[in-house]
Scaffold this motif. Structure first.
Motif, PDB file in Angstrom:
ATOM      1  N   VAL A   1     -28.250   9.817  10.052  1.00 21.96           N
ATOM      2  CA  VAL A   1     -27.388  10.467  11.043  1.00 21.96           C
ATOM      3  C   VAL A   1     -25.954  10.540  10.510  1.00 21.96           C
ATOM      4  CG1 VAL A   1     -26.374  10.212  13.347  1.00 21.96           C
ATOM      5  CG2 VAL A   1     -28.823   9.839  13.018  1.00 21.96           C
TER       6      VAL A   1
ATOM      7  N   LEU B   1     -23.749  13.923   9.734  1.00 21.65           N
ATOM      8  CA  LEU B   1     -22.459  14.156  10.401  1.00 21.65           C
ATOM      9  C   LEU B   1     -21.362  14.390   9.367  1.00 21.65           C
ATOM     10  CD1 LEU B   1     -22.460  11.582  13.339  1.00 21.65           C
ATOM     11  CD2 LEU B   1     -22.894  14.036  13.442  1.00 21.65           C
ATOM     12  N   LEU B   2     -21.345  13.585   8.297  1.00 20.62           N
ATOM     13  CA  LEU B   2     -20.331  13.764   7.259  1.00 20.62           C
ATOM     14  C   LEU B   2     -20.451  15.129   6.598  1.00 20.62           C
ATOM     15  CD1 LEU B   2     -20.316  10.274   5.519  1.00 20.62           C
ATOM     16  CD2 LEU B   2     -18.468  11.276   6.854  1.00 20.62           C
ATOM     17  N   LEU B   3     -21.664  15.675   6.555  1.00 24.70           N
ATOM     18  CA  LEU B   3     -21.880  16.956   5.887  1.00 24.70           C
ATOM     19  C   LEU B   3     -21.826  18.124   6.856  1.00 24.70           C
ATOM     20  CD1 LEU B   3     -24.660  15.842   3.394  1.00 24.70           C
ATOM     21  CD2 LEU B   3     -22.221  16.174   2.954  1.00 24.70           C
ATOM     22  N   GLY B   4     -21.411  17.853   8.107  1.00 26.50           N
ATOM     23  CA  GLY B   4     -21.216  18.952   9.046  1.00 26.50           C
ATOM     24  C   GLY B   4     -22.496  19.537   9.609  1.00 26.50           C
TER      25      GLY B   4
ATOM     26  N   ILE C   1     -25.942  19.144  12.318  1.00 29.47           N
ATOM     27  CA  ILE C   1     -26.599  18.415  13.391  1.00 29.47           C
ATOM     28  C   ILE C   1     -27.681  17.556  12.741  1.00 29.47           C
ATOM     29  CG2 ILE C   1     -28.059  18.618  15.441  1.00 29.47           C
ATOM     30  CD1 ILE C   1     -26.633  21.159  16.148  1.00 29.47           C
ATOM     31  N   PRO C   2     -27.704  16.231  13.025  1.00 30.77           N
ATOM     32  CA  PRO C   2     -28.632  15.352  12.302  1.00 30.77           C
ATOM     33  C   PRO C   2     -30.074  15.875  12.351  1.00 30.77           C
ATOM     34  CG  PRO C   2     -27.087  14.039  13.555  1.00 30.77           C
ATOM     35  CD  PRO C   2     -26.830  15.478  13.932  1.00 30.77           C
TER      36      PRO C   2
ATOM     37  N   VAL D   1     -32.780  14.446  11.960  1.00 26.82           N
ATOM     38  CA  VAL D   1     -33.726  13.569  12.641  1.00 26.82           C
ATOM     39  C   VAL D   1     -33.807  13.906  14.134  1.00 26.82           C
ATOM     40  CG1 VAL D   1     -32.027  11.763  13.150  1.00 26.82           C
ATOM     41  CG2 VAL D   1     -34.404  11.154  12.890  1.00 26.82           C
ATOM     42  N   LEU D   2     -32.791  14.594  14.667  1.00 26.08           N
ATOM     43  CA  LEU D   2     -32.797  14.958  16.084  1.00 26.08           C
ATOM     44  C   LEU D   2     -33.430  16.327  16.312  1.00 26.08           C
ATOM     45  CD1 LEU D   2     -29.161  13.926  17.053  1.00 26.08           C
ATOM     46  CD2 LEU D   2     -31.228  12.541  17.062  1.00 26.08           C
ATOM     47  N   ARG D   3     -33.695  17.054  15.235  1.00 25.54           N
ATOM     48  CA  ARG D   3     -34.081  18.444  15.412  1.00 25.54           C
ATOM     49  C   ARG D   3     -35.557  18.711  15.214  1.00 25.54           C
ATOM     50  NH1 ARG D   3     -30.454  21.869  11.662  1.00 25.54           N
ATOM     51  NH2 ARG D   3     -30.430  19.935  10.491  1.00 25.54           N
ATOM     52  N   ARG D   4     -36.167  17.965  14.303  1.00 23.27           N
ATOM     53  CA  ARG D   4     -37.548  18.326  14.026  1.00 23.27           C
ATOM     54  C   ARG D   4     -38.240  17.174  13.323  1.00 23.27           C
ATOM     55  NH1 ARG D   4     -34.820  21.348   9.770  1.00 23.27           N
ATOM     56  NH2 ARG D   4     -35.320  20.328   7.815  1.00 23.27           N
TER      57      ARG D   4
ATOM     58  N   ASP E   1     -35.483  18.578  19.688  1.00 28.31           N
ATOM     59  CA  ASP E   1     -36.816  18.201  20.160  1.00 28.31           C
ATOM     60  C   ASP E   1     -36.700  17.037  21.158  1.00 28.31           C
ATOM     61  OD1 ASP E   1     -36.521  15.826  18.735  1.00 28.31           O
ATOM     62  OD2 ASP E   1     -37.771  16.468  17.074  1.00 28.31           O
TER      63      ASP E   1
ATOM     64  N   GLY F   1     -34.766  14.084  19.962  1.00 25.94           N
ATOM     65  CA  GLY F   1     -33.345  14.383  19.858  1.00 25.94           C
ATOM     66  C   GLY F   1     -32.669  14.424  21.217  1.00 25.94           C
TER      67      GLY F   1
ATOM     68  N   LEU G   1     -22.651  14.767  17.650  1.00 28.90           N
ATOM     69  CA  LEU G   1     -24.048  14.891  17.237  1.00 28.90           C
ATOM     70  C   LEU G   1     -24.518  16.340  17.314  1.00 28.90           C
ATOM     71  CD1 LEU G   1     -25.700  11.770  18.903  1.00 28.90           C
ATOM     72  CD2 LEU G   1     -25.421  12.180  16.462  1.00 28.90           C
TER      73      LEU G   1
END
Lengths: 206, 206, 206
Positions: A135, A139-142, A144-145, A147-150, C32, C35, C140
């Motif tokens: 995460v 975040l440092l790379l701009g 959305i994490p 792990v939260l998306r798919r 998801d 998330g 996030l």
């Protein structure tokens, strides 16, 4: 596997893998050498630092034991110079990352339980140890994490953490009690990759 | 320079400069007055808050000593109303920022060593004190932290932190032992600005 | 209202509202199920976790007391499945969120004062308890935190925190001393919504 030195080796192996994953992502974003090492450091040690702050273990291991920082820095620096080779090894990296998730989640959950956290909190702390670095990396790379998306990633980690807590609750602290959850996380993660499993997404708003 | 009050004055001067830099960046993004002051607060005190959490100094100075928060708020508010003048002072701001980086890194490293952190951890903690606020500022403003992307900034901070640790290791705690690393950071940072030095970027993927 | 159980109920009600707000924002971004629950957890408990780290209350309540995590997870999950209904309730959600801000700011400030923080630090810690979760939610989700950009939100929280500190300074710890600041926060926030009040933005650069 329940001895301190086995925990240390498992931890450091996970740190190296996560640092390489963070460094790879930073290279894609064209950060400079310092940025690549810094993102690798956060990806490798960020989850453990948050866990240590939560359980009151200060200074966090990443600062108290130089082997953690040096492992993360060396793995990140190696990735910086060797990454064209790494990019041909996508599956190797994904498998190592799944192994890192398994190791770091299990050691994180055990440390939280040993620090006296109740079961629910310890499972959360274990999962945060596993996914927190990723995460922070995103975040440092701009971004959305991811792990939260798919994909099934955090859920695999959480399932393993729950299994650790159940085993410990029933007095099982031996190697099997730690190896079984690690294997569970690894297998769920790899099968999810092979089958492209994802968690459900929200129903469309009508 | 090793007395508490000298450390305090150096700290507060660094806080004011970093708050102005954070507020300026927030103004460019058209945040409102509260947002400008909040980003200034994070830029000025975020690094020190993280350091204090790492070394177990709770509550962190930014909350325990009202002079830190008030200094950050006044410097941010002044920047809010005076920034058109500031924008003509680009070099002044860059020089003040380099001085702030030097002061805050040195005081951060000394505090971490005094708290009992080993040398590697204390150098990391000192560098985080120096660059952490800027990372927080950029994250709040939706940017990849500039310190990870280009220029010699964190590396100057880390070099100074290492020099502090070396001096302290050899029993040198006097003013020179603290002034020399601060001068090193300031000079490296300013020369890097004048010469447009950057850290290396990754080789292209083939 | 100053008894532990009243604080607990106020806290959990605020947690549920903030979790629903975080989950709603995550649903808009098409995260998801995991998330959505994770962002709801951060929105609900992030501010309190930071406050607990600042005041040295480890492990933070969110990990030490399972009712917090379960409340956040249930509220987030319910939002995931029921959100099409929620989206017709925009004003209900805004009013609940204002109530959550009021409750969580007041309980946060009281906890910080009880932990021995001086007044300025305790007001900051109380405001961070109120707005920290929303800042984490927006980071996030890849947004500049809305609380920094517009509307009277953090300022309402800070005003209530200051009123709590004033009351406590003059020895008033009864229910009225806690209810009045909560009502102040709620009323300022709702009036600001109705009148579209905003904090001032920077003067244009010339």
């Amino acid at each position: 596997m329940s001895t301190p030195s086995a925990l240390l080796i498992a931890d450091l192996a996970g740190v190296a893998v996560f640092a390489a994953s963070g460094a790879s992502a930073a290279i894609v974003k064209r950060l400079d050498l310092f940025g690549v090492v810094f993102v690798g450091f956060v990806a490798a040690l960020g989850g453990g630092i948050v866990r240590d702050l939560i359980i009151g273990a200060v200074p966090p291991l990443a600062f108290a034991d130089w082997r953690y920082a040096i492992t993360a820095a060396v793995a990140s620096g190696a990735t910086f110079w060797l990454h064209p080779q790494f990019s041909r090894l996508r599956w190797t990296v994904l498998l190592l990352d799944a192994a890192g998730l398994a190791l770091i989640t299990v050691t994180g959950t055990v440390k939280a339980l040993n620090a006296g956290l109740p079961a629910v909190g310890a499972c959360l702390a274990g999962m945060i140890t596993g996914i927190g670095g990723g995460v922070g990396r995103d975040l440092l790379l701009g971004e959305i994490p991811v792990v939260l998306r798919r994909e099934i990633y955090a859920v695999a980690s959480l399932a393993g953490a729950v299994l650790v807590a159940v085993f410990v609750r029933f007095g099982m602290h031996d190697g099997v009690a730690l190896a079984a959850p690690a294997v569970l996380i690894f297998v769920v993660r790899v099968v999810a990759l092979l089958r492209s499993w994802s968690a459900p997404v929200p129903p469309e708003t009508t």
